[in-house]
Enzyme design. Structure first.
Site, PDB file in Angstrom:
ATOM      1  N   GLU A  49       0.888  -1.157   0.000  1.00  0.00           N
ATOM      2  CA  GLU A  49       0.000   0.000   0.000  1.00  0.00           C
ATOM      3  C   GLU A  49       0.926   1.207   0.000  1.00  0.00           C
ATOM      4  O   GLU A  49       1.859   1.261   0.812  1.00  0.00           O
ATOM      5  CB  GLU A  49      -0.868   0.029   1.275  1.00  0.00           C
ATOM      6  CG  GLU A  49      -1.811   1.224   1.249  1.00  0.00           C
ATOM      7  CD  GLU A  49      -2.551   1.482   2.566  1.00  0.00           C
ATOM      8  OE1 GLU A  49      -2.192   0.854   3.590  1.00  0.00           O
ATOM      9  OE2 GLU A  49      -3.471   2.314   2.558  1.00  0.00           O
ATOM     10  N   ARG A  86       5.713 -12.911   9.583  1.00  0.00           N
ATOM     11  CA  ARG A  86       6.397 -11.669   9.248  1.00  0.00           C
ATOM     12  C   ARG A  86       7.707 -11.579  10.003  1.00  0.00           C
ATOM     13  O   ARG A  86       7.920 -12.261  11.002  1.00  0.00           O
ATOM     14  CB  ARG A  86       5.506 -10.482   9.567  1.00  0.00           C
ATOM     15  CG  ARG A  86       5.279 -10.277  11.068  1.00  0.00           C
ATOM     16  CD  ARG A  86       4.249  -9.181  11.318  1.00  0.00           C
ATOM     17  NE  ARG A  86       4.481  -8.065  10.424  1.00  0.00           N
ATOM     18  CZ  ARG A  86       3.512  -7.254   9.989  1.00  0.00           C
ATOM     19  NH1 ARG A  86       2.263  -7.456  10.353  1.00  0.00           N
ATOM     20  NH2 ARG A  86       3.790  -6.249   9.195  1.00  0.00           N
ATOM     21  N   LYS A 101       4.540   0.384  10.200  1.00  0.00           N
ATOM     22  CA  LYS A 101       4.610   1.595   9.392  1.00  0.00           C
ATOM     23  C   LYS A 101       4.131   2.808  10.177  1.00  0.00           C
ATOM     24  O   LYS A 101       4.631   3.913  10.002  1.00  0.00           O
ATOM     25  CB  LYS A 101       3.725   1.430   8.146  1.00  0.00           C
ATOM     26  CG  LYS A 101       4.449   0.828   6.960  1.00  0.00           C
ATOM     27  CD  LYS A 101       3.689   1.177   5.695  1.00  0.00           C
ATOM     28  CE  LYS A 101       3.651   0.013   4.739  1.00  0.00           C
ATOM     29  NZ  LYS A 101       2.813   0.282   3.566  1.00  0.00           N
TER      30      LYS A 101
END
Length: 553
Positions: A36, A261, A271
Site C-alpha cells: 500500500e 512476518r 509503518k
RNA sequence: UGGGGCGUCGCCAAGCGGUAAGGCACCGGAUUUUGAUUCCGGCAUUCCCAGGUUCGAUCCCUGGCGCCCCAGCCA
C-alpha cells in the site's frame, strides 16, 4: 562443473508449489508484491519482495508489482515512486507487470453489483458505532442489522446513490450478507464499500466510494491470474472470506499462503511507528541511515546483495520469529569484506612525531589484502602522524594480552614502518597530547630480525590528512524489543548518532556518494548520498568490524 | 471456557516413521603488515510435556501446557 546451486533453503511454500506442479493442480507460478503506498518499504517488506520475486524467478514464472491503493486518505504518489525505486534497487524487475488496485475500481464496482443482485450484499445504514456494537465479541455472536433484509432494488438504488456522491461519508456502507454469528469475526457481514469523499492519488475525484481490502485484494489477484497469493499470518483468518468472494463471483481462486512476518531485534517494524519517527523528527526522514527502511539501509551503505542474502538466510516459516540484528550485520560484513577498498582513517586523533625520520615518502598500499586485482593507492608518509587514541595506553595490561602502543613498546604502522614509543607528553590536565617515537627504517615491507612485532595500528600523515565529517550510527533503539516498552519511544537510543570529525588519508577526499570503504581496524563507511558535496564527502558508518579485542576487555 | 495458528540448540531453521542439516551467536586453536578476513575444531543421546500406536516417532494418535493473531467504514 561447480553447479551454481542457488543454495536456496527449502521452505514450506516451495514444498506446496512443488506438489502442485507435480500433481498438475497448478501449471505456473505467478506471485505479486502488493504494497500500500502509504509509507516507505522496510526490511520486512524486503523479505516479502525477495520471497515473491525469488519464487517467480526460480520457477520461471512472473511476479507483479501491484499497489494496493484502496484507501485514498493515506496514500500518496511520493510513496509509489519510493517503493518502485526500492524494489528495483533490491535487484528485482516487474517488467510489464506494474498494476494498481485503482485500475480495477470499475470492475470491482461491477462485482459489488453482482453480489447485490445475488442477494449476498446489502447497504447498511447503521453508524460505525452501531456496527461495532452489533458485531458482538469474541465469545458472543453479533446482532443482525435492521437493514439486512432490504430488497435488492432498494440496495441497488442506495448503492447507486452512494456512488453518485449523494450521501455523506459514513452514512451508509455496503456489506456482505454472510453470518453475524460466525466464530470468525471476518465473516460477520464484512464491509465491502465505504463512502469516502476523498481525492485519490490516481483516480482523483472520480469515485466517492472505495472498496475495502477484503473486497479488493482477492479480486485483484484473480484478475491478474496470480496463482500464489503470499501474505503474512495475520491474514490467515481472512482466507475464508478471500475465497468466499471469489466463489460467489465465480472467478478464478488463487491460493493464499501465509508466512510469519519478520521481526528484527532493536527495531520496530510497524509503518505507523516508522511514520511517527519521521513526523516527530526523531530521525531525519524515511531514509535516515538508522531506519530499518530499504532506503535507510541503502543510505547507510548496506549493499542490496547483503539484504538479499539476509532474506534468504532467515528462512520462511509460520512460527513467530525474532531475528537477531547480528544476522543482518553479518550479511553486510560478508559482502563488504569482499567488495570494499581499504583505507586508513583516524577518528580520535593523537599526535605522533617520529624523531628519526624527516622525509616525505609516497608509500604504496594495496586496496584489498586478499584481492590484488583491485590495485593499490599512494599513501603519503611523513614524520608527523595521527594515530587513534585507543592505540596507546600509558599503563598497558600484561604483554601477552595487549599489543598496541605504550611506553617502550613497538608497533607496526600499517603499510609502513615499525615504530617504538620513546616518550609521551602530557598537558597540564594530565592528558596525553603527543608521542615521540623512533622508527626502525629497515622494516618497510619486511619484518625485523630477531624479534617479532605483533601489534599493527592505522595512522594518517598529519600534513596530508584531510578532515571529513563522520556520522557514527548505532542501533536506533537500545532495547531488544522496543514494542515491549511502555512506549516504544522511551526505548530510543539517545546515542544512536554521533557526529564527529575524522582525519583521513588524502585519497578519500574524492570518494563519491554511495561509495563504501573499509577504514582498516575500524569499520565500513559509506559516503552519504544526500549531504556530501564534491571534495567534501560525509561518511556514514555502515557497520563496525568484528572486534574480538573489545570482547576481551 | 469463540475462531484461527504456532511450539526442533541462546536466535533463526532443515527434517515429512529409520535413529537430529545449515546459518548467526558463543568457546577453543592455526595462519595473518587489519586483535579483520580465512582456516580447523567444539557447541541438541535430543525435538514443549505426558501417555499411546509401532521392531522403531521430532515426524502418527490422545490429553495437557505455553505463545501469537482476530471484535477498523486500515491494509
Amino acid at each position: 562443473m561447480s553447479a551454481p546451486e542457488t543454495a536456496t533453503p527449502s521452505n514450506f511454500i516451495r514444498t506446496i508449489i512443488d506438489e502442485d506442479l507435480q500433481s498438475g493442480r497448478c501449471d505456473q507460478v505467478v506471485t505479486r508484491f502488493p504494497p500500500e503506498p502509504n509509507g516507505y518499504l522496510h526490511i520486512g517488506h524486503a523479505k516479502s519482495i525477495c520471497l515473491n520475486f525469488g519464487l517467480a524467478a526460480d520457477y520461471n514464472g512472473r511476479c507483479h508489482l501491484r499497489f494496493d491503493d484502496t484507501n485514498p486518505v493515506k496514500e500518496e504518489d511520493e510513496y509509489v515512486e519510493a517503493i518502485k525505486e526500492d524494489v528495483s534497487w533490491l535487484g528485482f524487475d516487474w517488467g510489464e507487470h506494474l498494476y494498481f488496485a485503482s485500475d480495477y475500481f470499475e470492475t470491482l464496482y461491477q462485482y459489488a453489483l453482482k453480489l447485490i443482485k445475488a442477494g449476498t450484499a446489502y447497504v447498511d445504514s447503521q453508524s460505525a458505532e452501531e456496527m461495532r456494537r452489533n458485531r458482538g465479541t469474541l465469545t458472543e455472536p453479533g446482532v443482525e442489522s435492521p437493514h439486512r433484509n432490504r430488497s435488492i432494488e432498494e440496495n441497488l438504488a442506495l448503492f447507486e446513490q452512494m456512488k453518485n456522491g449523494e450521501h455523506p461519508d459514513g452514512s451508509h456502507i455496503l456489506r456482505a450478507k454472510i453470518d453475524m454469528a460466525a466464530p470468525n469475526m471476518n465473516l460477520r457481514d464484512p464491509a465491502l464499500y465505504r463512502i469516502l469523499h476523498a481525492h485519490h492519488h490516481r483516480t482523483g475525484d472520480t469515485w466517492c466510494i472505495y472498496p475495502m481490502y477484503d473486497f479488493a485484494h482477492g479480486q485483484e489477484d484473480s484478475i491478474e491470474g496470480v496463482t500464489y497469493s503470499i501474505c503474512t499470518l495475520e491474514f490467515e483468518d481472512h482466507r475464508p472470506l478471500y475465497e468466499w468472494f471469489l466463489r460467489e463471483l465465480e472467478i478464478f481462486v488463487p491460493q493464499q499462503i501465509e508466512f510469519a512476518r519478520l521481526n528484527l531485534s532493536y527495531t520496530v517494524m510497524s509503518k505507523r511507528k516508522l511514520l511517527q519517527l519521521v513526523t516527530d523528527k526523531h530521525v531525519s526522514g524515511w531514509d535516515d541511515p538508522r531506519m530499518p527502511t530499504v532506503s535507510g539501509m541503502r543510505r547507510r551503505g548496506y549493499p542490496a546483495a547483503a539484504i538479499r542474502t539476509f532474506c534468504e538466510r532467515i528462512g520462511v516459516g509460520r512460527a513467530a520469529s525474532w531475528i537477531d540484528l547480528s544476522v543482518l550485520e553479518d550479511c553486510v560484513r560478508e559482502e563488504l569484506n569482499e567488495t570494499a577498498c581499504r583505507r586508513q582513517a583516524v577518528l580520535n586523533p593523537l599526535k605522533v612525531t617520529i624523531t628519526n625520520y624527516d622525509q616525505l615518502e609516497e608509500l604504496d598500499a594495496p586496496n584489498h589484502p586478499q584481492r590484488p586485482e583491485l590495485g593499490s593507492r599512494v599513501l603519503p608518509m611523513s614524520s608527523e602522524l595521527w594515530i587513534d587514541r585507543d592505540d596507546f595506553m600509558e599503563n598497558p595490561p600484561p604483554p601477552k594480552k595487549y599489543f598496541r602502543l605504550g611506553p617502550e613498546r613497538e608497533v607496526r604502522l600499517r603499510n609502513s614502518y615499525i615504530i617504538r614509543c620513546d616518550e609521551f607528553i602530557k598537558d597540564a590536565d594530565g592528558e596525553i597530547v603527543e608521542l615521540k617515537c623512533s622508527a626502525d627504517l629497515d622494516t618497510l615491507g619486511k619484518n625485523p630480525e630477531g624479534r617479532k612485532v605483533k601489534g599493527i595500528i592505522h595512522w594518517v600523515s598529519a600534513p596530508h590528512a584531510q578532515k571529513v565529517q563522520v556520522r557514527v550510527y548505532d542501533r536506533l533503539f537500545d532495547q531488544e524489543n522496543p514494542d515491549k516498552a511502555e512506549n516504544y519511544l522511551s526505548a530510543l537510543n539517545p546515542d544512536s548518532l554521533q557526529i564527529s570529525e575524522a582525519l583521513v588519508e588524502p585519497s578519500l577526499i574524492d570518494a563519491k556518494p554511495g561509495e563504501t570503504f573499509q577504514f582498516e581496524r575500524v569499520g565500513y563507511f559509506t559516503v552519504d548520498s544526500k549531504d556530501a558535496t564534491d571534495g567534501e564527502p560525509v561518511f556514514n558508518r555502515t557497520v563496525t568490524l568484528r572486534d574480538t579485542w573489545a570482547k576481551m576487555k
